[in-house]
Design an enzyme around this catalytic site. Structure first.
Site, short mmCIF file in Angstrom:
data_model
loop_
_atom_site.label_atom_id
_atom_site.label_comp_id
_atom_site.label_asym_id
_atom_site.label_seq_id
_atom_site.Cartn_x
_atom_site.Cartn_y
_atom_site.Cartn_z
N GLU A 285 103.64 -14.57 -0.38
CA GLU A 285 103.45 -13.14 -0.08
C GLU A 285 102.65 -12.45 -1.18
O GLU A 285 101.79 -11.60 -0.89
CB GLU A 285 104.81 -12.46 0.11
CG GLU A 285 105.62 -12.96 1.29
CD GLU A 285 104.90 -12.77 2.61
OE1 GLU A 285 104.16 -11.78 2.75
OE2 GLU A 285 105.07 -13.61 3.51
N ASP A 366 98.82 -19.72 1.12
CA ASP A 366 99.50 -21.00 0.85
C ASP A 366 98.84 -21.71 -0.33
O ASP A 366 99.52 -22.24 -1.22
CB ASP A 366 99.44 -21.90 2.08
CG ASP A 366 100.42 -21.50 3.17
OD1 ASP A 366 101.28 -20.65 2.89
OD2 ASP A 366 100.32 -22.03 4.29
#
EC number: 3.4.24.84
Length: 424
Positions: A285, A366
């Site tokens: 995040e 990611d």
């Protein structure tokens, strides 16, 4: 002869329904596959796969029914002139309560009150079935019928409090906007979005959930250390009681400038027993923040909003357009509704493009978490979330490309594996 706008809109709606139903059928076939994708073999247990498969198929069956009823109602409302009929009836109601039906703002609010009641009546059976049958059957629903009703009442109360001033302002701006209408409308919506993003987590979200500071401990220390290393201006770290309604889990962040906050669902903490997995999810995040994904998305939304209002200003005075939908007057709200229907083809294309960008952002976030040495923990965290949320394991590539703003787990794990191979 005037162009049949209404018939064209209804026709396209039906075509899109048929196309999306075809994609749904492809996805349904993928969900029925009895084996895991090769990438997930040995990663996801057979027990979890079977539960996920049953849950996904239940939701798929429900989706077919819901979408069929929705397209039936929406097409009928337009094709049989129910929209102009309802507009006239909402105006006729005003004198009965001593109000002026010639006042467009009052007429619009009366119309919207009727629409809200209608939508609650038509949506309620589906919402109840989804929550108390499907979600309950698979162990996700945690809320009581009383909590469900309370949330419903709170939502309607907020609509009654916030809706009238916003709608009134939009109508006034359109009436007074002149040649710079698109700029004024966009400016109003821009300010409104900032205000709502500010007050929602402080005043509105607490009406539905309880937010408590994450207790001192190793998890809090690790998250604060990660935020500090990235110079993320973390001011508050909350846990939200998502478990009072569902056992689904998530985490998110919000806030402006130097006042950022991170919220963890209590279900996420319960499901990920390993702190490193939770921190890895937070690292993902924070990757969105560090890579400016949130800012890019916000800018894209503002550009699209401005373009929409620009398009609206071009057609709002089209008498033929309103008459095609059965209106002999040109109310502001009705103009906005009609315009939204006429640009449906463009909206579908834009939505598809935004999904592609969003998927790209997910891969980048990611990769960012992996560069922080959370690759293994992120893999474990993603698998855990997939298992506990019983997310679909098998996905059709066409369906995924069209609908998913986040790549399926198989693609995300493959991308992380590819990065590992390149490092080796």
């Amino acid at each position: 002869m005037a162009f049949p706008y209404m018939e064209a809109v209804v026709g396209f709606m039906i075509l899109m329904y048929l196309f999306e139903t075809y994609l749904d059928l492809r996805q349904h076939a993928a969900l029925k596959l009895p084996t895991l994708p090769k990438t997930l073999e040995g990663v996801i247990s057979q027990e979890k796969f079977e539960k996920s498969r049953a849950y996904s198929l239940d939701k798929s069956h429900f989706h077919f029914v819901h979408e069929f009823v929705t397209i039936l109602i929406d097409s009928a409302i337009l094709f049989f002139g129910i929209l102009p009929w309802f507009w006239k009836k909402s105006g006729n109601f005003l004198p009965l309560v001593g109000l002026n039906e010639e006042n467009e703002i009052l007429h619009t609010l009366s119309f919207l009150a009727g629409v809200m009641i209608w939508s609650q009546i038509t949506d309620l059976p589906f919402s109840l079935y989804s929550t108390f049958v499907i979600e309950a059957r698979h162990g996700f629903n945690k809320q009581t019928i009383w909590l469900f009703i309370r949330d419903l009442i709170k939502g309607m109360f907020l609509a009654i409090v916030l809706g009238p001033p916003i709608v009134s302002a939009i109508i006034w701006i359109v009436q007074k906007g002149g040649p710079y209408l698109a700029i004024y409308l966009w400016g109003f919506m821009f300010v409104l979005s900032l205000v709502m993003m500010t007050i929602y987590p402080i005043l509105i979200a607490p009406l539905f959930n309880k937010f408590t500071p994450l207790p001192d401990g190793e998890l809090r220390q690790k998250i604060e250390k990660l935020a500090s290393s990235l110079k993320f201006p973390l001011k508050k770290l909350f846990v939200v009681d998502g478990s009072t309604r569902s056992s689904h889990s998530n985490a998110y962040m919000y806030g402006f400038f130097k006042n950022k906050r991170i919220v963890l669902y209590d279900t996420l903490i319960q499901q990920c027993k390993n702190d490193e997995e939770i921190v890895a999810v937070i690292a993902h995040e924070l990757g969105h923040w560090k890579l400016n994904h949130t800012m890019y998305s916000f800018i894209a939304v503002q550009i699209l909003t401005f373009l929409q209002f620009g398009g609206y200003t071009l057609v709002r005075n089209s008498t033929d357009l309103f008459r095609s939908f059965g209106f002999d007057t040109q109310p502001v709200l009705i103009g906005l509704i009609i315009f939204q229907h006429t640009v449906i083809p463009i909206q579908h294309l834009v939505s598809f493009g935004l999904n592609l960008v969003s998927r790209s952002f997910e891969f980048q976030a990611d990769a960012f978490a992996k560069k922080l040495d959370y690759g293994s923990a992120l893999r474990a965290g993603l698998v855990k979330l997939q298992e506990e949320n019983l997310s679909a394991m098998n996905t059709d590539p066409w369906y995924s490309a069209y609908h998913y703003s986040h790549p399926p787990l198989v693609e995300r794990l493959a991308a992380l594996d590819e990065a590992d191979k390149k490092e080796e």
